[in-house]
Design an enzyme around this catalytic site. Structure first.
Site, mmCIF file in Angstrom:
data_model
loop_
_atom_site.group_PDB
_atom_site.id
_atom_site.type_symbol
_atom_site.label_atom_id
_atom_site.label_comp_id
_atom_site.label_asym_id
_atom_site.label_seq_id
_atom_site.Cartn_x
_atom_site.Cartn_y
_atom_site.Cartn_z
ATOM 1 C CB CYS B 131 -0.953 -0.002 1.196
ATOM 2 S SG CYS B 131 -0.185 -0.511 2.744
ATOM 3 C CD GLN B 158 2.894 2.596 6.458
ATOM 4 O OE1 GLN B 158 4.101 2.684 6.280
ATOM 5 N NE2 GLN B 158 2.243 1.464 6.262
ATOM 6 C CB SER B 161 -7.332 0.001 7.911
ATOM 7 O OG SER B 161 -6.749 1.098 7.253
ATOM 8 N N GLY B 162 -4.114 -1.005 7.764
ATOM 9 C CA GLY B 162 -3.080 -1.797 7.116
ATOM 10 C C GLY B 162 -2.789 -3.090 7.860
ATOM 11 C CE LYS B 222 5.926 -6.131 2.860
ATOM 12 N NZ LYS B 222 4.625 -6.103 3.588
ATOM 13 N NE ARG B 244 0.693 0.178 11.189
ATOM 14 C CZ ARG B 244 0.547 -0.405 9.994
ATOM 15 N NH1 ARG B 244 -0.248 0.114 9.077
ATOM 16 N NH2 ARG B 244 1.213 -1.501 9.703
ATOM 17 C CG HIS B 251 -1.101 4.049 4.481
ATOM 18 N ND1 HIS B 251 -1.799 3.697 5.608
ATOM 19 C CD2 HIS B 251 -0.516 2.899 4.026
ATOM 20 C CE1 HIS B 251 -1.657 2.395 5.831
ATOM 21 N NE2 HIS B 251 -0.898 1.887 4.885
ATOM 22 C CG ASN B 324 -4.778 1.984 4.444
ATOM 23 O OD1 ASN B 324 -5.529 2.938 4.689
ATOM 24 N ND2 ASN B 324 -4.706 0.920 5.215
#
Lengths: 343, 343
Positions: B131, B158, B161-162, B222, B244, B251, B324
Site C-alpha cells: 500500500c 500509516q 487498517s493496514g 518493501k 503507524r 496512509h 490504503n
C-alpha cells in the site's frame, strides 16, 4: 546576576507550559528566593499549587517585575513583546518561550546541551527555541561534533499540546464524538486563529502554524532558521515537513542527516549514548524504540531506529522523540535559568 | 484470456481488503460472468452482500478455482503461496495482494498508472504492491517522466487498517479505554505476530512489519525494492521510515525527491494535475491539503504541500495521501483485473 538564590517570575503561569515550568522548578529544587506567578487579568486571583503549598496568581503589569531576577515567559508572542522590555528595564533576565525574539541577533537562542556558552552574551533576553527544533538539535549535536553535517531532512509527528490545553481537550472531545457516532466539533486545530478548522481525532494534518510566502509553514521555517542559529552555522540546510497527529504529548521526528565523515553505526550509537540529555533506545530486533506516550513526563530526548541509509553512503536515519511541554519548552527554560543562577 | 466477461474469485472475501474488493467490483460495474467468494473453512457458509443480493462464502480449496478466469487474493502470504499455483494450474490469472510473489522476477508488480504495459508479461500471477509503495509511485510517476529522479526520502504516517480489521477495533477500544480512564489492552499493534505490543491510541509507533537484518523494517524495505521494480529502474534509491499513527484509514507520506532537471513549482503542479489517478489539493495559503480522513473511501492519490526545497535547488517536497484499503490494495487489484478483461 550572579545570584545564589533568585526571585523568579513565571508569566503565563496558568497555561500548559507554565504549569510544567512550576513542576520543573519543584522537581529540580530550583534555588528560589521568591516565586511570583503572573498571568492575564482574567486568571489573577487563581491559586496554583507549588511545593505543597499554594501561590496566588497576580495580574501581569510592568511593576510586577520589580525585584525579579529571572522571568520565565510563556504567555504568547504579543505578551512577550509587551512585557519583556519592562522586565529587563527592572533588572530581570527574561527567558522567553515564544517566537517573539528568537531570530533577534541581539538575543541568544539557547539549548544548553548545544550552545550554553552563548547564554553569557545576553542583553536581558534569552530565547527558548521552538519545541520541534529543540529535540532535533539535542539529538544532532553529538553527530555534529563527531562527524559534521550540513544537510538535514525532517518530518515531524507533533502532539496537539503544542497548540495548548484547549487543543488537548479538543482532541479528547473529538475522539469521544467519533467513537459515540456524534457530530465532531472543530474549533482549534490546526491553527486556532486561522479560518478553517479540521478534525484532528483519527487524522493527520500537514499544517502546524501559519503559511509563509514560500509555501512552507512558520513551524517548518522555524526549524530551518533556528537550527542554523543554535549551531552558529549558516551552512546547515534543513528541509522540514511539520505534521500534527492525534497524540496528546510528545513530538516525534523522522530525521535523515548526511554526515560529512564516514561512520559505522556503532560509533554513532556511542556518540548518542554519551551525549548530554539524550537517551538511546535503539534495538528494533527486540522492538525497542521510543514512542511519544513513553516519553511523556520525561525531560530527555529519546533516540531510536538508528539506521545507515541504503542509498547515500553517509546518510543516517533517526527517530527522535521528546515531551514537547518539557524539554521542548519548560525543562529547557528552567535549565537556562539554572545556568543563569550558577554564573 | 482474453475474455469479455470473467468469472472472478475473491480469496479472503471476508477480510478488510476483500470487503473493499467487492465494493470496487460493484462500483466499477466489473463485467462479471460469475463471482466466487472464498475464505478459510472458519468463514465458509457466511453470507456476504453483493450488488443488492447475497453470495455465500465457500471454503478455499484447489478445486474451487476450476473455471475461474481471474482470482483476486488477499488472505495473507502463506495462503497465497498455497493456492496461487493451484489457481494458475486451473487456468486462472491470480492478482495477489500479499508480499508472497512481489519480488519474484517472473511476476510483474503492477500499478496501472505506472507500468500497465508489464501486465502482459505475466505467467499466471500478477502482484499488487504494498500500500505505501502504490500511493508513492502514483504521485512520483509524472515527475519521473517529466523531470527524472534517482533519490527519494520518505516518512510515512500509516493507518491501522493496514494491519486488518482487528487492528481497527483495537484502536477504537484503546481510545475508549484512555478516554474513560480504564486499563488499555495491547494485543495487536504494531505487529500481531511479534512478542511485544504497544498502545497505538494517542501514540505513534515507528514500526510497521518485522525488522530486517539491516535495521530497517520489512515495510521500509518493501518501499525500497518495489519502487525500483515498478519503475524498472534499479538506479532509484529510496530511504524510508515507516510509522503507524492512530488513524483508521488512509496512509499519508512526507516525500522528499531530488529531480534531475531544473523545475519551477507550477510545472510540477501541472504535471501532477494531468497525471492519471492523482488529485492535486495544494493551496496552503487557503489551508487546502489532503488529509487521511478526507481521502478515506476515495480511489485516487491526493497530493498537497508541494514545496521547492530551501536547500537543494532540485529538491521537492510533497504530502501524499491515499486510502490504503482502496488504491493501496482493492482498487489497484480491481484495476489490474480490468486490464486483464480488456486485453
Amino acid at each position: 546576576m550572579p545570584v545564589k538564590e533568585a526571585t523568579v517570575a513565571v508569566l503565563g503561569a496558568t497555561g500548559a507550559v507554565g504549569e510544567q515550568i512550576l513542576r520543573n522548578l519543584e522537581k529540580r529544587s530550583f534555588p528560589l528566593k521568591d516565586l511570583r506567578l503572573l498571568a492575564s487579568k482574567r486568571s489573577a486571583g487563581k491559586k496554583v499549587r507549588f511545593n505543597g503549598g499554594e501561590v496566588t496568581v497576580q495580574e501581569a503589569t510592568p511593576e510586577a517585575f520589580e525585584g525579579v531576577d529571572i522571568a520565565l515567559f510563556s504567555a504568547g508572542g504579543s505578551v512577550s513583546e509587551k512585557f519583556a522590555p519592562e522586565a529587563v528595564k527592572r533588572g530581570a533576565v527574561v527567558v522567553d518561550n515564544t517566537n517573539a525574539f528568537r531570530m533577534d541577533p541581539e538575543v541568544p537562542l539557547i539549548v544548553p546541551e548545544v550552545n550554553k556558552e552563548e547564554i553569557k552574551h545576553h542583553k536581558g533576553i534569552i530565547a527558548n527555541p521552538n519545541c520541534s527544533t529543540i529535540q532535533m538539535v539535542v539529538a544532532l549535536k553529538p553527530l555534529y561534533d563527531r562527524f559534521g553535517f550540513d544537510r538535514v531532512i525532517v518530518s515531524t509527528y507533533q502532539a496537539v499540546s503544542g497548540s495548548g490545553a484547549k487543543a488537548m481537550e479538543e482532541l479528547n472531545e473529538q475522539s469521544r464524538a467519533v467513537l459515540e457516532g456524534r457530530e465532531v466539533v472543530k474549533k482549534i486545530m490546526p491553527v486556532g486563529k486561522l479560518d478553517k478548522h479540521y478534525q484532528i481525532a483519527f487524522n493527520a494534518l500537514p499544517q502546524c502554524d501559519v503559511a509563509q510566502e514560500n509555501g512552507f509553514t512558520l513551524e517548518e521555517m522555524k526549524m530551518v532558521r533556528e537550527t542554523k542559529k543554535i549551531f552558529g552555522d549558516e551552512q546547515i540546510g534543513v528541509t522540514a515537513t511539520c505534521v500534527r497527529v492525534p497524540v496528546q504529548r510528545g513530538h516525534s521526528e523522522s530525521i535523515y542527516v548526511e554526515l560529512k565523515k564516514d561512520f559505522d553505526l556503532e560509533e554513532v550509537r556511542q556518540a548518542l549514548r554519551e551525549a548530554d540529555g539524550v537517551i538511546l533506545e535503539d534495538d528494533i530486533h527486540n522492538q525497542v524504540y521510543p514512542t511519544p506516550l513513553d516519553s511523556a513526563g520525561r525531560d530527555e530526548v529519546f533516540v531510536g531506529r538508528v539506521r545507515k541509509d541504503t542509498v547515500h553512503p553517509k546518510g543516517l536515519n533517526l527517530w527522535v522523540v521528546s515531551d514537547n511541554l518539557l524539554k521542548g519548552a519548560a525543562t529547557n527554560a528552567v535549565q537556562i535559568a539554572e545556568h543563569l543562577v550558577r554564573e
